[in-house]
Design a protein around this motif. Sequence first.
Motif, PDB file in Angstrom:
ATOM      1  N   ASP A   1      52.866  51.590  18.659  1.00  0.00           N
ATOM      2  CA  ASP A   1      52.235  51.640  19.753  1.00  0.00           C
ATOM      3  C   ASP A   1      51.387  52.959  19.958  1.00  0.00           C
ATOM      4  O   ASP A   1      51.569  53.314  21.079  1.00  0.00           O
ATOM      5  CB  ASP A   1      53.200  51.497  21.189  1.00  0.00           C
ATOM      6  CG  ASP A   1      52.382  50.965  22.210  1.00  0.00           C
ATOM      7  OD1 ASP A   1      50.944  50.612  22.354  1.00  0.00           O
ATOM      8  OD2 ASP A   1      52.927  51.409  23.334  1.00  0.00           O
TER       9      ASP A   1
ATOM     10  N   LEU B   1      48.033  53.100  18.991  1.00  0.00           N
ATOM     11  CA  LEU B   1      46.468  52.928  18.674  1.00  0.00           C
ATOM     12  C   LEU B   1      45.802  53.483  19.935  1.00  0.00           C
ATOM     13  O   LEU B   1      44.653  54.082  19.645  1.00  0.00           O
ATOM     14  CB  LEU B   1      46.220  51.413  18.555  1.00  0.00           C
ATOM     15  CG  LEU B   1      46.879  50.803  17.251  1.00  0.00           C
ATOM     16  CD1 LEU B   1      46.337  49.285  17.112  1.00  0.00           C
ATOM     17  CD2 LEU B   1      46.427  51.512  16.056  1.00  0.00           C
ATOM     18  N   ALA B   2      46.129  53.319  21.225  1.00  0.00           N
ATOM     19  CA  ALA B   2      45.323  53.933  22.460  1.00  0.00           C
ATOM     20  C   ALA B   2      45.294  55.431  22.314  1.00  0.00           C
ATOM     21  O   ALA B   2      44.132  56.038  22.328  1.00  0.00           O
ATOM     22  CB  ALA B   2      46.059  53.503  23.630  1.00  0.00           C
TER      23      ALA B   2
ATOM     24  N   SER C   1      45.620  57.211  19.605  1.00  0.00           N
ATOM     25  CA  SER C   1      44.976  57.604  18.178  1.00  0.00           C
ATOM     26  C   SER C   1      43.466  57.366  18.604  1.00  0.00           C
ATOM     27  O   SER C   1      42.647  58.270  18.310  1.00  0.00           O
ATOM     28  CB  SER C   1      45.425  56.656  17.231  1.00  0.00           C
ATOM     29  OG  SER C   1      46.630  56.720  16.985  1.00  0.00           O
ATOM     30  N   VAL C   2      43.180  56.628  19.399  1.00  0.00           N
ATOM     31  CA  VAL C   2      41.521  56.383  19.648  1.00  0.00           C
ATOM     32  C   VAL C   2      41.140  57.470  20.551  1.00  0.00           C
ATOM     33  O   VAL C   2      39.933  58.239  20.281  1.00  0.00           O
ATOM     34  CB  VAL C   2      41.231  54.924  20.353  1.00  0.00           C
ATOM     35  CG1 VAL C   2      39.872  54.797  21.066  1.00  0.00           C
ATOM     36  CG2 VAL C   2      41.484  53.673  19.414  1.00  0.00           C
ATOM     37  N   GLU C   3      41.950  58.024  21.381  1.00  0.00           N
ATOM     38  CA  GLU C   3      41.756  59.119  22.463  1.00  0.00           C
ATOM     39  C   GLU C   3      41.575  60.299  21.543  1.00  0.00           C
ATOM     40  O   GLU C   3      40.505  61.251  21.529  1.00  0.00           O
ATOM     41  CB  GLU C   3      42.726  59.218  23.381  1.00  0.00           C
ATOM     42  CG  GLU C   3      42.584  60.437  24.351  1.00  0.00           C
ATOM     43  CD  GLU C   3      43.912  60.722  24.899  1.00  0.00           C
ATOM     44  OE1 GLU C   3      44.015  61.736  25.546  1.00  0.00           O
ATOM     45  OE2 GLU C   3      44.528  59.796  25.198  1.00  0.00           O
TER      46      GLU C   3
ATOM     47  N   PRO D   1      37.279  53.991  18.306  1.00  0.00           N
ATOM     48  CA  PRO D   1      38.154  53.159  17.623  1.00  0.00           C
ATOM     49  C   PRO D   1      37.785  53.069  16.028  1.00  0.00           C
ATOM     50  O   PRO D   1      38.282  52.836  15.150  1.00  0.00           O
ATOM     51  CB  PRO D   1      37.880  51.920  18.158  1.00  0.00           C
ATOM     52  CG  PRO D   1      36.864  51.919  18.913  1.00  0.00           C
ATOM     53  CD  PRO D   1      36.412  53.383  19.489  1.00  0.00           C
TER      54      PRO D   1
ATOM     55  N   ASP E   1      50.029  47.803  12.917  1.00  0.00           N
ATOM     56  CA  ASP E   1      50.026  47.065  14.179  1.00  0.00           C
ATOM     57  C   ASP E   1      48.887  45.889  14.160  1.00  0.00           C
ATOM     58  O   ASP E   1      47.555  46.091  14.316  1.00  0.00           O
ATOM     59  CB  ASP E   1      49.254  48.286  15.213  1.00  0.00           C
ATOM     60  CG  ASP E   1      49.764  47.859  16.870  1.00  0.00           C
ATOM     61  OD1 ASP E   1      49.692  46.690  16.876  1.00  0.00           O
ATOM     62  OD2 ASP E   1      49.948  48.730  17.297  1.00  0.00           O
TER      63      ASP E   1
ATOM     64  N   ARG F   1      47.851  44.513  16.646  1.00  0.00           N
ATOM     65  CA  ARG F   1      47.009  44.229  17.818  1.00  0.00           C
ATOM     66  C   ARG F   1      45.797  45.336  17.659  1.00  0.00           C
ATOM     67  O   ARG F   1      45.135  45.664  18.628  1.00  0.00           O
ATOM     68  CB  ARG F   1      47.969  44.742  19.150  1.00  0.00           C
ATOM     69  CG  ARG F   1      49.189  44.099  19.410  1.00  0.00           C
ATOM     70  CD  ARG F   1      49.774  44.664  20.497  1.00  0.00           C
ATOM     71  NE  ARG F   1      50.304  46.021  20.382  1.00  0.00           N
ATOM     72  CZ  ARG F   1      50.696  46.758  21.118  1.00  0.00           C
ATOM     73  NH1 ARG F   1      50.563  46.728  22.595  1.00  0.00           N
ATOM     74  NH2 ARG F   1      50.870  48.181  20.845  1.00  0.00           N
TER      75      ARG F   1
ATOM     76  N   GLU G   1      42.644  44.457  19.688  1.00  0.00           N
ATOM     77  CA  GLU G   1      42.671  44.787  21.378  1.00  0.00           C
ATOM     78  C   GLU G   1      42.157  46.083  21.450  1.00  0.00           C
ATOM     79  O   GLU G   1      41.431  46.429  22.546  1.00  0.00           O
ATOM     80  CB  GLU G   1      44.091  44.782  21.789  1.00  0.00           C
ATOM     81  CG  GLU G   1      44.763  43.339  21.781  1.00  0.00           C
ATOM     82  CD  GLU G   1      46.275  43.506  22.234  1.00  0.00           C
ATOM     83  OE1 GLU G   1      46.416  44.436  22.885  1.00  0.00           O
ATOM     84  OE2 GLU G   1      46.905  42.467  21.788  1.00  0.00           O
ATOM     85  N   TYR G   2      41.993  47.041  20.439  1.00  0.00           N
ATOM     86  CA  TYR G   2      41.466  48.442  20.668  1.00  0.00           C
ATOM     87  C   TYR G   2      40.473  48.757  19.829  1.00  0.00           C
ATOM     88  O   TYR G   2      39.818  49.751  19.695  1.00  0.00           O
ATOM     89  CB  TYR G   2      42.804  49.258  20.189  1.00  0.00           C
ATOM     90  CG  TYR G   2      44.222  49.426  20.879  1.00  0.00           C
ATOM     91  CD1 TYR G   2      44.248  50.030  22.343  1.00  0.00           C
ATOM     92  CD2 TYR G   2      45.083  48.532  20.638  1.00  0.00           C
ATOM     93  CE1 TYR G   2      45.283  49.962  22.637  1.00  0.00           C
ATOM     94  CE2 TYR G   2      46.084  48.338  21.404  1.00  0.00           C
ATOM     95  CZ  TYR G   2      46.381  49.132  22.331  1.00  0.00           C
ATOM     96  OH  TYR G   2      47.629  49.109  23.174  1.00  0.00           O
TER      97      TYR G   2
ATOM     98  N   VAL H   1      40.102  48.622  16.820  1.00  0.00           N
ATOM     99  CA  VAL H   1      40.504  49.338  15.492  1.00  0.00           C
ATOM    100  C   VAL H   1      40.438  48.382  14.365  1.00  0.00           C
ATOM    101  O   VAL H   1      40.993  47.300  14.258  1.00  0.00           O
ATOM    102  CB  VAL H   1      41.993  50.101  15.876  1.00  0.00           C
ATOM    103  CG1 VAL H   1      42.435  50.459  14.544  1.00  0.00           C
ATOM    104  CG2 VAL H   1      41.839  51.134  16.691  1.00  0.00           C
TER     105      VAL H   1
END
Length: 322
Positions: free
Chosen positions: A232, A234-235, A237-239, A244, A252, A254, A257-258, A260
């Motif tokens: 969990d 990814l959010a 990581s993008v930040e 992305p 992951d 998901r 959803e991000y 990625v």
Amino acid sequence: MSQAIRYDRHGGPEVLTLDDVPLPEPGPGQVRVAVRAAGVNGIDWKLRYGFMDRGRLSAGPAGVGVEFAGTIDAIGAGAGAGTPAGSAAGQGGRSVGRAVFGKVLSGAAATHVVVGTEHLLDMPAWLSFEQAAALPVAVETAWRTLRELDVKEGHTLLVHAVAGGVGLVAAQLARTRGVRVVGTASPARHDFLRELGVRPVEYGDGGDGLAERVRAAAPEGVDAVLDASGRDVLAVSVELAGGPDRVVTIADGRAAEYGVRFSTGGAGGVPLAEVFAEVLPLLERGALRVPIDTTFPLRRTADAHRLSEKGHVLGKIVITVP
């Protein structure tokens, strides 16, 4: 007769059985390898649980394991043709008794495996079977994802689960290319990671101060992120990476959803010969290390899966075949 670890229903490690099976025969362009060691990867138990089944059990019991090392003991029609390659990463392993390592779609945890020669590499004498079996998946995945992220000299790369097989290879490959590396790992691994030139950061998800810890370790900022943990992250990581498109995950589901990229070998995998042309010389001179955390005999493959599922493994888990 041969033996293979198989399962006929999805579930935990208890569904694995060591079965007597007919000795597989190589077809055109294939060889049969007497397996001496097989690597364990997250994909093995994810398939066993049915997370990525795609009808695998519709035709009967499925095998486990995708990477192996051993010796050729039978050659199919046309597989012995050609001149054995002379390079360390040569694809010339086409004679009985030759030590090789490589990848298959499944079934490496067995006494014998049949494989196309294009998926084999000659095993250098300075590698053990256990070491060679630990390499194909981690090395190809790390090499491929670094290319997808396009990290360059002077960049800073964040690797989640940096002490695992893929994470360690990615970190060390990046370091040889002049990339700064920050990696998340349990505190027990931090001293080892510092020896490799990695700036370690304690594990966590996006809500427990992970971003702050990474920024403290990388005040210059993060240019790219490889998520090998699936925890969990990814959010955050993008930040940290600023978008992305600078994040790749191999763990992951998901990712979409991000926004990625989820990177997988499959048809998009890089030929092993291309990857190991760079990596084998690094391994030989000690510039890249893939430690083996634990070995298990074939009959204890279920225990190997249990350990893999727990995580916090340093390097790779390997199954040995008598």
